[in-house]
Design an enzyme around this catalytic site. Structure first.
Site, short mmCIF file in Angstrom:
data_model
loop_
_atom_site.label_atom_id
_atom_site.label_comp_id
_atom_site.label_asym_id
_atom_site.label_seq_id
_atom_site.Cartn_x
_atom_site.Cartn_y
_atom_site.Cartn_z
N ARG A 1 0.86 -1.18 0.00
CA ARG A 1 0.00 0.00 0.00
C ARG A 1 0.91 1.24 0.00
NH1 ARG A 1 1.76 1.69 4.03
NH2 ARG A 1 0.58 3.60 3.75
N GLN B 1 -3.12 2.59 9.84
CA GLN B 1 -1.77 2.66 9.26
C GLN B 1 -0.82 3.48 10.15
OE1 GLN B 1 -4.59 3.07 7.53
NE2 GLN B 1 -4.36 2.55 5.38
N ASP C 1 -2.13 10.82 -2.13
CA ASP C 1 -2.37 9.84 -3.20
C ASP C 1 -2.62 10.50 -4.54
OD1 ASP C 1 -3.19 8.51 -0.54
OD2 ASP C 1 -2.83 6.88 -1.94
N ASN D 1 -5.83 12.43 0.27
CA ASN D 1 -5.01 11.58 1.15
C ASN D 1 -5.95 10.78 2.05
OD1 ASN D 1 -2.40 10.68 2.03
ND2 ASN D 1 -2.72 11.82 3.93
N LYS D 2 -5.36 9.96 2.88
CA LYS D 2 -6.13 9.06 3.74
C LYS D 2 -7.28 9.78 4.45
CE LYS D 2 -5.72 5.60 3.99
NZ LYS D 2 -6.55 4.74 3.13
C1 LIG Z 1 3.89 8.10 0.37
S1 LIG Z 1 2.38 7.38 0.64
C2 LIG Z 1 1.15 8.63 0.41
C3 LIG Z 1 -0.22 8.10 0.58
O1 LIG Z 1 -0.39 6.98 -0.23
C4 LIG Z 1 -0.52 7.76 2.05
O2 LIG Z 1 -0.54 8.94 2.80
C5 LIG Z 1 -1.84 7.06 2.14
O3 LIG Z 1 -2.88 7.68 2.24
C6 LIG Z 1 -1.81 5.60 2.00
O4 LIG Z 1 -3.09 5.02 1.97
P1 LIG Z 1 -3.22 3.44 1.91
O5 LIG Z 1 -4.71 3.23 1.84
O6 LIG Z 1 -2.61 2.91 3.15
O7 LIG Z 1 -2.53 2.98 0.66
#
Ligand SMILES: CSC[C@@H](O)[C@@H](O)C(=O)COP(=O)(O)O
Length: 368
Positions: A54, A204, A245, A255-256
């Site tokens: 991820r 996470q 993202d 982002n998350k």
């Molecule tokens: C350098 S990683 C940047 C993003 O991908 C990170 O902040 C994030 O939101 C990750 O989400 P995930 O759902 O764990 O893949």
């Protein structure tokens, strides 16, 4: 970066089995460090969907190898495009996935069919090496912000950084984006402490970011997602740094889930809110992030249950809602550019705006 003193990347090709890749199963961190071998495109797709891998840059890099695994069986144009479509659909929000696949396809389509597999490995290896170099550069530019925060405090006490989700080395090939400046600040002796949002529903923050920071010896405290605003009001957050993202041409940031609320709280408390990203995360094709970025909806089970270890060190999953309750699970949200202090990229820092992005990436932005 290191686990128990051994340096790893998050993705590598073993020399004795170089038609496969190795990843860490991130659904097992931090309780177990389990390495998985992936050698076909369906295993890659499963690893991305199930979040064994991820983080936007890492899923792009892993998918690049998935494409090669597919064309080892049939390297025709049609097979290449079908595998590309299948891999791009595994997760919809992180643009790095599409970026990596499009880069691979564009390169491979120019080559004779019989050369595509070898050339594909070379291109995917290059993509990984570039990711490491880019993240290191992001780290250097972000480090300057932490140095400034340290100077602004008269070099007294601690620089407190708040982060959300995991944008560290295990979300990229190495270094990470948001965490790279923190590792560098720590390594140069700045006393840095990180408020780690737990990042429900998949945690996470508490599972991955805390593991990473701890492995590197960085002081950190895991907090409930709802606590960040309180610590900002109390003057206990000097700056926020998060990953992303997808960043739109006008600087909106996906982002998350929960990032937007942190940006609102930071804005209300005059806490600088920085977003770290490689340029592969910029989606020049979209402008209004709220309207145009597809938000991944994941299983409600991730909200209705939590996974951890019990007092006997046994991993277990428990339900945290009544049996009859349903849940909803948007995995990302969008923070409008007006709430973002600035973007930290491999070419330096800029405003979260089209002018800011164009000042650093003029050629890229005119090619679309
Ligand atoms: C350098 S990683 C940047 C993003 O991908 C990170 O902040 C994030 O939101 C990750 O989400 P995930 O759902 O764990 O893949």
């Amino acid at each position: 970066m290191k686990i128990n003193g051994t340096a790893y990347r998050s993705l590598w090709r073993p020399t004795d089995d170089n038609r496969s890749i190795r990843i860490f199963d991130q659904t097992r961190f931090p309780w177990e460090v389990e390495i998985l071998a992936l050698r076909d495109e369906n295993a890659v797709a499963h690893a991305i969907r199930s979040m064994q891998v991820r983080g936007a840059p890492l899923i792009g890099a892993v998918a690049a190898y998935g494409l090669i695994f597919a064309i080892q069986k049939d390297a025709s144009d049609d097979a290449l495009k079908a595998a590309a479509d299948m891999l791009v659909e595994t997760r919809p929000t992180a643009i790095n996935l599409r970026w990596a696949i499009e880069r691979m396809v564009k390169h491979l389509l120019t080559l004779p069919v019989e050369e595509r597999v070898a050339a594909g490995y070379a291109e995917a290896d290059a993509l990984c090496d570039e990711d490491v170099a880019v993240n290191e550069a992001i780290g250097r530019h972000g480090l300057e912000l932490i140095r400034q925060a340290w100077k602004a405090k008269g070099e007294q006490g601690t620089v407190n950084v708040l982060t959300h989700c995991n944008a560290g080395w295990i979300a990229t090939v190495d270094w990470g984006t948001a965490l790279a400046p923190i590792y560098m600040a720590h390594d140069e002796g700045i006393p840095v402490h990180v408020w780690v949002d737990e990042t429900r529903p998949r945690n996470q923050g508490s599972l991955l970011t805390a593991f990473e920071l701890g492995s590197h010896g960085v002081a950190h405290t895991v907090i409930a997602d709802n606590a960040g605003g309180h610590y900002m009001q109390a003057g206990k957050v000097d700056l926020v740094i998060v990953g992303t993202d997808r960043v739109t041409a006008q600087g909106d940031v996906a982002n998350k889930i929960g990032t937007y609320l942190k940006a609102l709280a930071a804005h209300d408390n005059n806490v600088p809110f920085w977003v770290a990203l490689p340029s592969s995360t910029i989606d020049w094709r979209v402008r209004d992030g709220v309207k145009e970025i597809p938000i991944e909806e994941r299983s409600a089970e991730e909200v209705l249950y939590v996974t951890g270890i019990d007092d006997t060190n046994t991993p277990s999953r428990v339900r945290v809602a009544p049996p009859a309750s349903t849940g909803a699970n948007p995995a990302f949200d969008v923070t409008p550019a007006r709430l973002v202090t600035g973007l930290i990229t491999e070419r330096g820092c800029c405003d979260a705006s089209e002018e800011g992005l164009r000042s650093l990436f003029p050629l890229d932005s005119t090619t679309v």
